[in-house]
Design an enzyme around this catalytic site. Structure first.
Site, PDB file in Angstrom:
ATOM      1  CD  GLU A 172      -2.585   1.381   2.585  1.00 52.87           C
ATOM      2  OE1 GLU A 172      -3.584   2.113   2.585  1.00 52.87           O
ATOM      3  OE2 GLU A 172      -2.193   0.762   3.591  1.00 52.87           O
ATOM      4  CD  GLU A 220      -6.880   2.237   6.801  1.00 52.92           C
ATOM      5  OE1 GLU A 220      -6.084   1.582   7.473  1.00 52.92           O
ATOM      6  OE2 GLU A 220      -6.623   2.627   5.646  1.00 52.92           O
TER       7      GLU A 220
END
Length: 266
Positions: free
Chosen positions: A147, A244
């Site tokens: 990520e 998130e």
């Protein structure tokens, strides 16, 4: 009436952000009570993995992902996988993560490279560590996730763009290493979210969402998540979409609000 998209992808609760002030096992109960069927975690290592597995089983929750440790937070570590000269430390911490993930029935591990260093050396170190980790999980139902994080939140992070993360996957040439495409980081750092989603979809293993720029619920901010969700359906994405974001109110009520507003179901 819900969009047909719900038959291909599902929303999961990121327990690093949602209900973060509660003990981990209580967060699992909250996720279940809010209607989530999947959860993802950051660093759950002080809780017994077999206990987590049991609670998830009892609540019919799928545990998706965990992160590798950041290292020494006192000295500002943000991950170890691309830190030259610290391979042994990374491998030890990855083994700990893998053992925990296996026992808890997690299926993905987000490998954190950490801070940027000497470009070429860091790159080679990261590729070497990823290939080593990839070999460890060969043949298992386990995926490594990479990520990139935006340069405003993480100015000295190893990589800031989806393309940079993808280049690591290419360098490794392994099919169990995939992208974690966080729409918030892409929106903050790069933009052109839908085109990037389309271009990179074959390499994406997991998706995360939050508003841009405040990192709040996805019905806020400048990204039109109706379009993102529609794209996921059209692209036939079959994974999970992790929530998130920083909740601004009662999490369960907020989840009800934005899922209704965006016409999606958990």
């Amino acid at each position: 009436m819900h969009h047909k998209q719900q038959s291909t992808w599902r929303l999961s609760a990121n327990l690093g952000f949602l209900w973060h002030d509660l003990p981990l096992l209580d967060r699992l109960q909250c996720a279940h009570d809010a209607g989530f069927q999947g959860v993802e975690m950051h660093w759950p290592y002080d809780v017994s993995p077999t206990q987590v597995a049991k609670v998830c089983r009892d609540l019919n929750l799928t545990l998706l992902s965990v992160n590798t440790p950041q290292g020494n937070q006192a000295t500002g570590d943000l991950g170890l996988a691309a830190q030259v000269g610290r391979q042994a430390e990374f491998r030890q911490s990855f083994q700990k993560t893998l053992d925990w993930a296996r026992q808890a029935n997690a299926s993905m591990i987000h490998v954190l490279p950490g801070r940027s260093g000497e470009a070429e050396q860091s790159h080679d170190c990261f590729v070497e560590n990823l290939c080593w980790a990839s070999d460890l999980i060969q043949g298992e139902e386990m995926t490594l996730l990479l990520e990139a994080m935006n340069p405003y939140d993480r100015p000295d992070y190893f990589y800031h763009t989806q393309e940079a993360a993808y280049s690591m996957i290419e360098a490794c040439g392994r099919d169990n290493i995939r992208l974690m495409f966080d729409v918030y980081h892409v929106g903050m750092g790069q933009g052109n979210v839908l085109n990037r989603l389309r271009a990179l979809m074959p390499q994406i293993g997991h998706i995360q969402i939050a508003s841009v720029p405040e990192r709040q619920a996805p019905d806020r901010g400048e990204i039109r998540y109706e379009a993102v969700f529609e794209a996921l359906t059209l692209l036939e994405y079959r994974g999970w979409v992790g929530c998130e974001y920083c909740a601004q109110e009662n999490v369960q009520q907020e989840v009800q609000r934005w899922t209704q507003a965006l016409d999606v179901s958990l």
